[in-house]
Motif scaffolding. Structure first.
Motif, PDB file in Angstrom:
ATOM      1  N   GLY A  64      11.879 -33.601 -70.224  1.00 46.08           N
ATOM      2  CA  GLY A  64      11.958 -33.106 -69.241  1.00 46.08           C
ATOM      3  C   GLY A  64      11.269 -32.420 -68.609  1.00 46.08           C
ATOM      4  O   GLY A  64       9.862 -32.732 -69.051  1.00 46.08           O
ATOM      5  N   ILE A  65      10.975 -32.034 -67.003  1.00 45.73           N
ATOM      6  CA  ILE A  65      10.286 -30.808 -66.583  1.00 45.73           C
ATOM      7  C   ILE A  65       9.637 -29.495 -67.475  1.00 45.73           C
ATOM      8  O   ILE A  65       7.855 -30.037 -67.032  1.00 45.73           O
ATOM      9  N   ALA A  66      10.661 -29.158 -68.360  1.00 45.11           N
ATOM     10  CA  ALA A  66       9.785 -28.264 -69.351  1.00 45.11           C
ATOM     11  C   ALA A  66      10.268 -28.263 -69.812  1.00 45.11           C
ATOM     12  O   ALA A  66      10.621 -27.614 -71.415  1.00 45.11           O
ATOM     13  N   PRO A  67       9.564 -29.439 -71.201  1.00 46.52           N
ATOM     14  CA  PRO A  67      10.121 -29.647 -72.883  1.00 46.52           C
ATOM     15  C   PRO A  67       9.571 -28.448 -74.030  1.00 46.52           C
ATOM     16  O   PRO A  67      10.914 -29.024 -74.891  1.00 46.52           O
ATOM     17  N   LYS A  68       9.178 -26.824 -73.771  1.00 48.23           N
ATOM     18  CA  LYS A  68       9.007 -26.793 -74.177  1.00 48.23           C
ATOM     19  C   LYS A  68       9.728 -25.405 -74.099  1.00 48.23           C
ATOM     20  O   LYS A  68      10.037 -25.104 -74.943  1.00 48.23           O
ATOM     21  N   ALA A  69      10.576 -24.991 -73.274  1.00 51.27           N
ATOM     22  CA  ALA A  69      11.265 -23.877 -72.395  1.00 51.27           C
ATOM     23  C   ALA A  69      13.439 -24.130 -73.807  1.00 51.27           C
ATOM     24  O   ALA A  69      13.136 -25.212 -74.289  1.00 51.27           O
ATOM     25  N   THR A  70      13.583 -22.948 -74.319  1.00 56.15           N
ATOM     26  CA  THR A  70      14.703 -22.551 -75.178  1.00 56.15           C
ATOM     27  C   THR A  70      15.722 -23.052 -73.446  1.00 56.15           C
ATOM     28  O   THR A  70      15.521 -22.308 -72.838  1.00 56.15           O
ATOM     29  N   LEU A  71      16.981 -23.730 -73.702  1.00 56.37           N
ATOM     30  CA  LEU A  71      17.752 -23.407 -72.992  1.00 56.37           C
ATOM     31  C   LEU A  71      19.115 -23.117 -73.892  1.00 56.37           C
ATOM     32  O   LEU A  71      19.425 -22.278 -74.823  1.00 56.37           O
ATOM     33  N   CYS A  72      19.768 -22.171 -72.638  1.00 57.76           N
ATOM     34  CA  CYS A  72      21.330 -21.616 -73.098  1.00 57.76           C
ATOM     35  C   CYS A  72      22.575 -22.425 -72.835  1.00 57.76           C
ATOM     36  O   CYS A  72      22.289 -22.446 -71.273  1.00 57.76           O
ATOM     37  N   ASP A  73      22.673 -22.335 -73.286  1.00 60.61           N
ATOM     38  CA  ASP A  73      24.391 -23.380 -73.104  1.00 60.61           C
ATOM     39  C   ASP A  73      25.436 -22.679 -72.448  1.00 60.61           C
ATOM     40  O   ASP A  73      26.228 -22.208 -73.187  1.00 60.61           O
ATOM     41  N   TYR A  74      25.981 -22.121 -70.979  1.00 59.04           N
ATOM     42  CA  TYR A  74      26.831 -21.854 -71.233  1.00 59.04           C
ATOM     43  C   TYR A  74      27.961 -22.472 -69.961  1.00 59.04           C
ATOM     44  O   TYR A  74      27.749 -22.578 -69.242  1.00 59.04           O
ATOM     45  N   ARG A  75      29.279 -22.975 -70.643  1.00 58.06           N
ATOM     46  CA  ARG A  75      30.137 -23.831 -70.233  1.00 58.06           C
ATOM     47  C   ARG A  75      31.203 -23.023 -69.393  1.00 58.06           C
ATOM     48  O   ARG A  75      31.468 -22.702 -70.228  1.00 58.06           O
ATOM     49  N   VAL A  76      31.273 -23.515 -68.100  1.00 57.79           N
ATOM     50  CA  VAL A  76      32.014 -23.571 -67.335  1.00 57.79           C
ATOM     51  C   VAL A  76      33.706 -24.265 -67.187  1.00 57.79           C
ATOM     52  O   VAL A  76      34.054 -24.564 -66.779  1.00 57.79           O
ATOM     53  N   LEU A  77      33.273 -25.787 -67.661  1.00 61.14           N
ATOM     54  CA  LEU A  77      33.808 -26.461 -67.376  1.00 61.14           C
ATOM     55  C   LEU A  77      34.274 -27.472 -68.361  1.00 61.14           C
ATOM     56  O   LEU A  77      33.724 -27.563 -69.091  1.00 61.14           O
ATOM     57  N   ASP A  78      35.650 -27.835 -68.050  1.00 58.60           N
ATOM     58  CA  ASP A  78      36.188 -28.912 -69.213  1.00 58.60           C
ATOM     59  C   ASP A  78      36.150 -30.174 -69.448  1.00 58.60           C
ATOM     60  O   ASP A  78      34.705 -30.623 -68.238  1.00 58.60           O
ATOM     61  N   GLU A  79      36.116 -31.113 -70.236  1.00 54.66           N
ATOM     62  CA  GLU A  79      35.824 -32.553 -70.713  1.00 54.66           C
ATOM     63  C   GLU A  79      35.972 -33.429 -69.214  1.00 54.66           C
ATOM     64  O   GLU A  79      35.628 -34.482 -68.559  1.00 54.66           O
ATOM     65  N   GLU A  80      37.539 -32.421 -68.620  1.00 51.89           N
ATOM     66  CA  GLU A  80      37.173 -33.025 -66.691  1.00 51.89           C
ATOM     67  C   GLU A  80      36.658 -32.961 -66.114  1.00 51.89           C
ATOM     68  O   GLU A  80      37.118 -33.325 -64.908  1.00 51.89           O
ATOM     69  N   CYS A  81      35.403 -32.102 -66.342  1.00 51.33           N
ATOM     70  CA  CYS A  81      34.721 -31.388 -64.808  1.00 51.33           C
ATOM     71  C   CYS A  81      35.874 -30.392 -64.267  1.00 51.33           C
ATOM     72  O   CYS A  81      35.469 -29.680 -63.129  1.00 51.33           O
ATOM     73  N   LYS A  82      36.983 -30.003 -64.645  1.00 56.14           N
ATOM     74  CA  LYS A  82      37.575 -28.948 -65.110  1.00 56.14           C
ATOM     75  C   LYS A  82      37.421 -27.222 -65.199  1.00 56.14           C
ATOM     76  O   LYS A  82      36.934 -27.143 -66.316  1.00 56.14           O
ATOM     77  N   GLY A  83      38.419 -27.023 -64.540  1.00 62.40           N
ATOM     78  CA  GLY A  83      38.362 -24.934 -64.985  1.00 62.40           C
ATOM     79  C   GLY A  83      37.736 -23.982 -64.488  1.00 62.40           C
ATOM     80  O   GLY A  83      37.987 -22.923 -65.081  1.00 62.40           O
ATOM     81  N   CYS A  84      36.189 -24.398 -63.682  1.00 59.44           N
ATOM     82  CA  CYS A  84      35.444 -22.865 -63.528  1.00 59.44           C
ATOM     83  C   CYS A  84      36.107 -22.206 -62.241  1.00 59.44           C
ATOM     84  O   CYS A  84      35.998 -22.707 -61.483  1.00 59.44           O
ATOM     85  N   ASP A  85      36.578 -21.225 -62.045  1.00 60.45           N
ATOM     86  CA  ASP A  85      37.020 -20.543 -60.921  1.00 60.45           C
ATOM     87  C   ASP A  85      36.122 -19.217 -60.611  1.00 60.45           C
ATOM     88  O   ASP A  85      35.125 -18.920 -61.618  1.00 60.45           O
ATOM     89  N   ASP A  86      35.990 -18.597 -59.804  1.00 56.93           N
ATOM     90  CA  ASP A  86      35.736 -17.333 -59.485  1.00 56.93           C
ATOM     91  C   ASP A  86      34.576 -16.377 -60.892  1.00 56.93           C
ATOM     92  O   ASP A  86      33.664 -16.061 -61.296  1.00 56.93           O
ATOM     93  N   GLU A  87      35.490 -16.266 -61.359  1.00 52.31           N
ATOM     94  CA  GLU A  87      35.473 -14.801 -62.492  1.00 52.31           C
ATOM     95  C   GLU A  87      34.805 -15.465 -63.335  1.00 52.31           C
ATOM     96  O   GLU A  87      34.015 -14.952 -64.258  1.00 52.31           O
ATOM     97  N   ILE A  88      34.915 -16.811 -63.644  1.00 56.91           N
ATOM     98  CA  ILE A  88      34.345 -17.073 -64.938  1.00 56.91           C
ATOM     99  C   ILE A  88      32.993 -17.554 -64.532  1.00 56.91           C
ATOM    100  O   ILE A  88      32.469 -17.321 -65.690  1.00 56.91           O
ATOM    101  N   LEU A  89      32.912 -18.057 -63.634  1.00 57.01           N
ATOM    102  CA  LEU A  89      31.298 -18.230 -62.899  1.00 57.01           C
ATOM    103  C   LEU A  89      30.652 -17.071 -63.355  1.00 57.01           C
ATOM    104  O   LEU A  89      29.429 -17.103 -63.825  1.00 57.01           O
ATOM    105  N   ALA A  90      31.126 -15.483 -62.540  1.00 55.56           N
ATOM    106  CA  ALA A  90      30.541 -14.525 -61.915  1.00 55.56           C
ATOM    107  C   ALA A  90      30.650 -13.974 -64.248  1.00 55.56           C
ATOM    108  O   ALA A  90      29.394 -13.144 -63.740  1.00 55.56           O
ATOM    109  N   GLN A  91      31.540 -14.060 -64.552  1.00 50.90           N
ATOM    110  CA  GLN A  91      31.293 -13.543 -65.806  1.00 50.90           C
ATOM    111  C   GLN A  91      29.854 -14.352 -67.099  1.00 50.90           C
ATOM    112  O   GLN A  91      29.005 -13.929 -67.227  1.00 50.90           O
ATOM    113  N   ALA A  92      29.634 -15.878 -66.561  1.00 45.74           N
ATOM    114  CA  ALA A  92      28.329 -16.465 -67.360  1.00 45.74           C
ATOM    115  C   ALA A  92      27.525 -15.937 -66.829  1.00 45.74           C
ATOM    116  O   ALA A  92      26.353 -16.059 -67.294  1.00 45.74           O
ATOM    117  N   ILE A  93      27.121 -15.722 -65.689  1.00 41.12           N
ATOM    118  CA  ILE A  93      25.915 -15.747 -65.001  1.00 41.12           C
ATOM    119  C   ILE A  93      25.415 -14.285 -65.185  1.00 41.12           C
ATOM    120  O   ILE A  93      24.229 -14.093 -66.066  1.00 41.12           O
TER     121      ILE A  93
END
Length: 136
Positions: A64-93
């Motif tokens: 990738g662009i930055a292969p030595k960066a550390t990633l953090c995974d914040y899942r806000v969508l389910d396996e059908e790409c649904k589930g994120c509302d404003d409160e969930i997104l704000a909490q993840a941010i």
């Protein structure tokens, strides 16, 4: 940047999306995995989050662009790409900022609401760069 020796080392990037496949061989540089989607499958992912993570920091056969960066995974969508509302997104941010992310990728789009604006202002006040896209 690679020729100059910079490959993302020391940078922590939060991916706020549909999750990063933990079995992907090129994405083993994930230090934090959190889900904000109740009852989401822990083994099935909509592939967008994994694709974004690979583009940013894949570190296997394809880099990738930055292969030595550390990633953090914040899942806000389910396996059908649904589930994120404003409160969930704000909490993840906010949680990603508190976890020490330097950069946040939010390529799922969001509304300009007071709760999102407050979370973004919090991130920016802490020096976090936010990269966001919105599909139309």
């Amino acid at each position: 940047m690679w020729r100059q020796g910079f490959e993302g080392q020391g940078v922590v990037i939060g991916i706020i999306d549909s999750g990063i496949d933990p079995k992907h061989p090129d994405l083993q540089n994930v230090s934090i995995r959190k889900t904000f989607v109740p009852e989401a499958s822990l083994t099935e992912f909509y592939p967008h989050g994994t694709h974004i993570a690979g583009t940013i920091a894949g570190n296997g056969t394809i880099k990738g662009i930055a292969p030595k960066a550390t990633l953090c995974d914040y899942r806000v969508l389910d396996e059908e790409c649904k589930g994120c509302d404003d409160e969930i997104l704000a909490q993840a941010i906010v949680e990603a900022v508190n976890d020490g992310c330097n950069i946040l990728n939010i390529s799922l789009g969001c509304s300009d609401t007071p709760i999102i604006r407050t979370a973004v202002e919090y991130a920016v006040s802490r020096g976090v760069l936010i990269c966001s896209g919105k599909r139309k």
